[in-house]
Design an enzyme around this catalytic site. Structure first.
Site, PDB file in Angstrom:
ATOM      1  N   ASP A  33      -2.028  -6.447   5.717  1.00  0.00           N
ATOM      2  CA  ASP A  33      -1.464  -7.787   5.925  1.00  0.00           C
ATOM      3  C   ASP A  33      -1.890  -8.375   7.279  1.00  0.00           C
ATOM      4  O   ASP A  33      -2.216  -7.639   8.214  1.00  0.00           O
ATOM      5  CB  ASP A  33       0.069  -7.713   5.824  1.00  0.00           C
ATOM      6  CG  ASP A  33       0.670  -9.069   5.516  1.00  0.00           C
ATOM      7  OD1 ASP A  33      -0.071 -10.014   5.184  1.00  0.00           O
ATOM      8  OD2 ASP A  33       1.906  -9.202   5.624  1.00  0.00           O
ATOM      9  N   ASN A  81       0.778 -13.414  -5.095  1.00  0.00           N
ATOM     10  CA  ASN A  81      -0.295 -14.080  -4.339  1.00  0.00           C
ATOM     11  C   ASN A  81      -0.995 -15.186  -5.134  1.00  0.00           C
ATOM     12  O   ASN A  81      -1.730 -15.995  -4.567  1.00  0.00           O
ATOM     13  CB  ASN A  81      -1.328 -13.063  -3.825  1.00  0.00           C
ATOM     14  CG  ASN A  81      -0.819 -12.194  -2.682  1.00  0.00           C
ATOM     15  OD1 ASN A  81      -1.220 -11.048  -2.537  1.00  0.00           O
ATOM     16  ND2 ASN A  81       0.084 -12.734  -1.863  1.00  0.00           N
TER      17      ASN A  81
HETATM   18  C1  IPE Z   1       1.637  -8.394   0.574  1.00  0.00           C
HETATM   19  O1  IPE Z   1       1.329  -9.315   1.556  1.00  0.00           O
HETATM   20  C2  IPE Z   1       0.549  -8.353  -0.442  1.00  0.00           C
HETATM   21  C3  IPE Z   1      -0.723  -7.808   0.008  1.00  0.00           C
HETATM   22  C4  IPE Z   1      -0.990  -7.328   1.182  1.00  0.00           C
HETATM   23  C5  IPE Z   1      -1.764  -7.805  -0.982  1.00  0.00           C
HETATM   24  P1  IPE Z   1       1.922 -10.805   1.530  1.00  0.00           P
HETATM   25  O2  IPE Z   1       1.364 -11.483   2.718  1.00  0.00           O
HETATM   26  O3  IPE Z   1       1.671 -11.433   0.223  1.00  0.00           O
HETATM   27  O4  IPE Z   1       3.477 -10.544   1.680  1.00  0.00           O
HETATM   28  P2  IPE Z   1       4.634 -11.490   2.192  1.00  0.00           P
HETATM   29  O5  IPE Z   1       4.516 -12.783   1.446  1.00  0.00           O
HETATM   30  O6  IPE Z   1       4.427 -11.692   3.660  1.00  0.00           O
HETATM   31  O7  IPE Z   1       5.895 -10.736   1.911  1.00  0.00           O
HETATM   32  C1  IPE Z   2      -3.181 -10.005   3.559  1.00  0.00           C
HETATM   33  O1  IPE Z   2      -3.262 -10.995   4.508  1.00  0.00           O
HETATM   34  C2  IPE Z   2      -4.097 -10.232   2.390  1.00  0.00           C
HETATM   35  C3  IPE Z   2      -3.436 -10.667   1.162  1.00  0.00           C
HETATM   36  C4  IPE Z   2      -2.154 -10.760   0.974  1.00  0.00           C
HETATM   37  C5  IPE Z   2      -4.266 -11.051   0.046  1.00  0.00           C
HETATM   38  P1  IPE Z   2      -2.502 -12.382   4.378  1.00  0.00           P
HETATM   39  O2  IPE Z   2      -3.405 -13.349   3.699  1.00  0.00           O
HETATM   40  O3  IPE Z   2      -1.191 -12.212   3.758  1.00  0.00           O
HETATM   41  O4  IPE Z   2      -2.354 -12.789   5.901  1.00  0.00           O
HETATM   42  P2  IPE Z   2      -1.099 -13.476   6.592  1.00  0.00           P
HETATM   43  O5  IPE Z   2       0.083 -12.602   6.292  1.00  0.00           O
HETATM   44  O6  IPE Z   2      -0.956 -14.830   5.973  1.00  0.00           O
HETATM   45  O7  IPE Z   2      -1.440 -13.510   8.031  1.00  0.00           O
HETATM   46 MG    MG Z   3       0.640 -11.832   4.494  1.00  0.00          MG
END
Ligand code: IPE
Ligand code: IPE
Ligand code: MG
Length: 256
Positions: A33, A81
């Site tokens: 993340d 997502n």
């Molecule tokens: C969790 O991250 C999903 C992945 C890393 C693939 P998110 O960024 O989607 O989670 P939330 O929304 O912060 O809980």
């Molecule tokens: C994790 O990074 C990747 C996925 C969830 C696909 P994020 O895209 O959630 O990055 P932040 O949390 O918005 O910084």
């Molecule tokens: Mg995220």
């Protein structure tokens, strides 16, 4: 818990603790993340963070393989997502192809087995095709399992399990008295793998619908680092911390 690399390196120097190769977690799962925020901090579009995060995937996969991890599960895209802007989703769906185009040969050489964890339905055909090809090419391999959790959501997985078991009860293939933890586990996407020993999450301290059943006795480790900045040293830091934990599973141990 130590939260940043500088502190960790300093700590490592003074403590001189080494990883015990006989106590490497067999299954490590990672919620990767912070890609979007990594990019935002640099004034770049969110997708630049996803691209940069691929380098961490490559580095950590290699490190896991070298350390003797048996299963590495990477949470790459959740069932939630899909709610993101279409451009970002489209970009994310192309990443497996790009990653495999550059890494597949190396993974084949390393005897890695590639697997997919999640619901295939809903994923674009080009994404599935790249993953199916990788899975097929590594099918005969016997080394580390590299699981990509893509279009994965633990609640969706549980709902599907309930549906499958109840339809088997209805058709009298299963008697309701036979339903136990083992049977439930057999109807989850993860049926062929052991539960994670160690869960790592970068940036946030929550599970975001990841392996809710399987993480029942997993050691959890969170680090306030963006995934694109997550390096091998951080991975080793997590494993060292894992080796210092006492896993009790509800019992009493003399050293605790
Ligand atoms: C969790 O991250 C999903 C992945 C890393 C693939 P998110 O960024 O989607 O989670 P939330 O929304 O912060 O809980
Ligand atoms: C994790 O990074 C990747 C996925 C969830 C696909 P994020 O895209 O959630 O990055 P932040 O949390 O918005 O910084
Ligand atoms: Mg995220």
């Amino acid at each position: 818990m130590l939260h940043n690399l500088k502190k960790w390196l300093k700590w490592k120097k003074t403590n001189k603790e080494e990883l015990l190769l006989e106590n490497i977690p067999k299954h490590v799962a990672i919620i990767m993340d912070g890609n979007g925020r990594w990019a935002k901090k640099r004034g770049l579009p969110r997708v630049a963070g996803h691209r940069a995060g691929m380098k961490s995937v490559t580095e950590i996969t290699r490190a896991a393989h070298e350390l003797g991890v048996e299963v590495l599960t990477l949470y790459a895209f959740s069932t939630e997502n899909w709610k993101r802007p279409k451009d970002e989703v489209d970009f994310l769906m192309k990443l497996p192809q790009d990653y495999l185009a550059s890494e597949l040969e190396d993974l084949v050489q390393k005897n890695v087995q590639i697997r997919l964890l999640g619901t295939e339905e809903g994923l674009p055909s080009h994404t599935l095709q790249a993953l199916f090809e990788a899975r097929q090419r590594t099918e005969q391999n016997t080394g580390m399992i590299l699981n990509f959790a893509l279009n994965y959501g633990s609640r969706a997985e549980i709902v599907q399990m309930v549906k499958e078991i109840s339809s088997k009860v209805k058709s009298e293939e299963i008697d309701s008295d036979q339903i136990d933890e083992k049977l439930v586990g057999q109807f989850l996407h993860s049926s062929e793998m052991i539960d994670p020993d160690l869960l790592i999450r970068t940036k946030e301290i929550r599970l975001s619908n990841f392996m809710l059943w399987q993480l029942a006795y997993t050691e959890l480790w969170f680090i306030d680092v963006y995934w694109p900045d997550f390096r091998r040293e951080n991975f080793e830091q997590a494993i060292l911390e894992y080796q210092r934990r006492v896993r009790r599973y509800g019992t009493v141990k003399e050293d605790s």
